[in-house]
Design an enzyme around this catalytic site. Structure first.
Site: not given
Ligand code: MN
Length: 404
Positions: A117, A124, A191, A193, A225, A229, A232, A245, A249, A352
């Site tokens: 990834d 971002h 996420e 993606e 993804d 948080r 992480q 993570k 996925t 975000e």
């Molecule tokens: Mn990602």
């Protein structure tokens, strides 16, 4: 409506023809399918019925044999399929081999080999930098404009769209906590993606140059993804993302071949730093893709991230991840990184969109900072196609279910 009569302008018309793997109604057998409108063609059965040499690539339980067959075969099979679903002489043979999309079960379309990834959106990366390193002189880390930052993820937990996402548990430690605690993540995020699917392997020790991208990469899919948080934030220093993570996925059930996306190719944003030769794409064909993504939470649109704004291209990412001599395998998957545009409602993560929980989203069913159990997140997308027709990229969806 019969599949041959797919309406003009349908984003899944004969100009698209994405590949998946499905089981017909009442069966657990898996086989390669090709989407046309709201139907799925049993591609292997069609190849057999028409005496095509491509039956050996299509009457299979995964896309991997087709992926491994290489660019010439990809073009030949696509040309054959286009004829099978458009030439009136084939209609009588091929039409009975379609199934309504609503009646089939869709599976993970390929065996995922390695999963990587990236972190290729400048918007971002700058948003994350502003949130977590507010005192830094530059919101980007010093390496960001010199190489596409990435990490190796967990291939075995890549799941197909529609698979429930179990809320992960892990260690977390807020700055105000004296010691870490263990429990279900309270900051579960998405996420948005795009995933790139490698078909043709490369040899150990031999980097893949920028110009060889289309010889190795077969197509793309949508990818979510899912990210814890809180897990992480506590674990990532100094080796990067790990359990925050790796739990799940999600990818879309349809792999769109790059051959269907020629009209969507665009130049990436202007490069502000001189690149080392292996990443310098100034003399290459345009490496960006104009994909328009929509993110919904429980059916409500929360963001529309534009993939065309990604700083690093998929070709640069492939060149970078092999520049040390690491080899590619059929079924390798790499994620673009969270897609965030410059506008607030173009951001590809709740991190975000809510500015780390400070500004909750107002949804018709309540406020959201991070995801709650029962929330359904769906990414969908389209790209410009021939003659103004859209190329549909399908969707990747998942429902958050409580920790077991
Ligand atoms: Mn990602």
């Amino acid at each position: 409506m019969p599949p041959f009569d797919v309406p003009e302008g349908d984003p899944f018309g004969p100009h698209n023809l994405p590949y998946g793997v499905f089981s017909p109604p009442g069966s657990s057998e898996r086989t390669v399918g090709v989407r046309l409108g709201d139907h799925v063609l049993d591609a292997g059965a069609a190849a057999h019925a028409l005496g095509s040499p491509y039956a050996s690539l299509l009457a299979r339980q995964t896309l991997n044999p087709l992926l491994a067959a290489g660019r010439t075969a990809w073009s030949d099979v696509r040309r054959a399929l286009t004829a099978w679903v458009t030439v009136p002489a084939h209609r009588e043979t091929v039409e009975p081999l379609f199934h309504p999309l609503s009646e089939v079960t869709l599976h993970l379309p390929f065996e995922v080999a390695d999963y990587v990834d990236f972190y290729a959106s400048e918007n971002h990366a700058r948003n994350v930098g502003r949130m977590f390193r507010p005192d830094a002189a530059d919101s980007l880390t010093p390496n960001w404009k010199h190489l596409p930052i990435g990490y190796h993820g967990r291939a075995g937990t890549v799941v197909v769209s529609g698979t429930d996402v179990v809320r992960p548990s892990g260690q977390r430690k807020a700055p105000t906590d004296a010691v870490p605690v263990y429990g279900p993540s309270v900051r579960l995020d998405i996420e948005a993606e795009v995933g790139f699917v490698v078909g043709v392997p490369s040899e150990l020790g031999r980097p893949v140059p920028l110009g060889d991208f289309r010889d190795h990469v077969f197509g793309l899919c949508l990818l979510n993804d899912w990210s814890a948080r809180d897990v992480q934030a506590w674990e990532y220093v100094p080796l990067g993302p790990f359990l925050g993570k790796s739990f799940t996925t999600s990818v879309s059930a349809w792999i769109t071949p790059l051959d269907a996306l020629d009209e969507a190719r665009v130049a990436p944003p202007e490069r502000t730093h001189e690149l080392l030769p292996y990443l310098d794409d100034a003399a290459e064909e345009p490496g960006g893709y104009d994909l328009r993504i929509t993110v919904t939470v429980n059916g409500h649109v929360v963001s529309e991230p534009p993939f065309s704004t990604m700083y690093w291209t998929a070709a640069q990412q492939l060149a970078h991840m092999t520049v040390n001599g690491a080899s590619l395998r059929t079924g390798d998957l790499y994620g673009s990184g969270t897609v965030s545009g410059p506008a607030e409602r173009e951001r590809g993560s709740l991190l975000e969109l809510t500015w780390n929980g400070r500004d909750p989203l107002e949804l018709p069913d309540g406020k959201r900072t991070f995801l709650e159990d029962g929330d359904v997140v769906t990414l969908s997308a389209w790209a410009p196609g021939p003659d103004g027709v859209r190329v549909g990229l399908g969707e990747v969806t998942g429902r958050v279910v409580p920790t077991v």
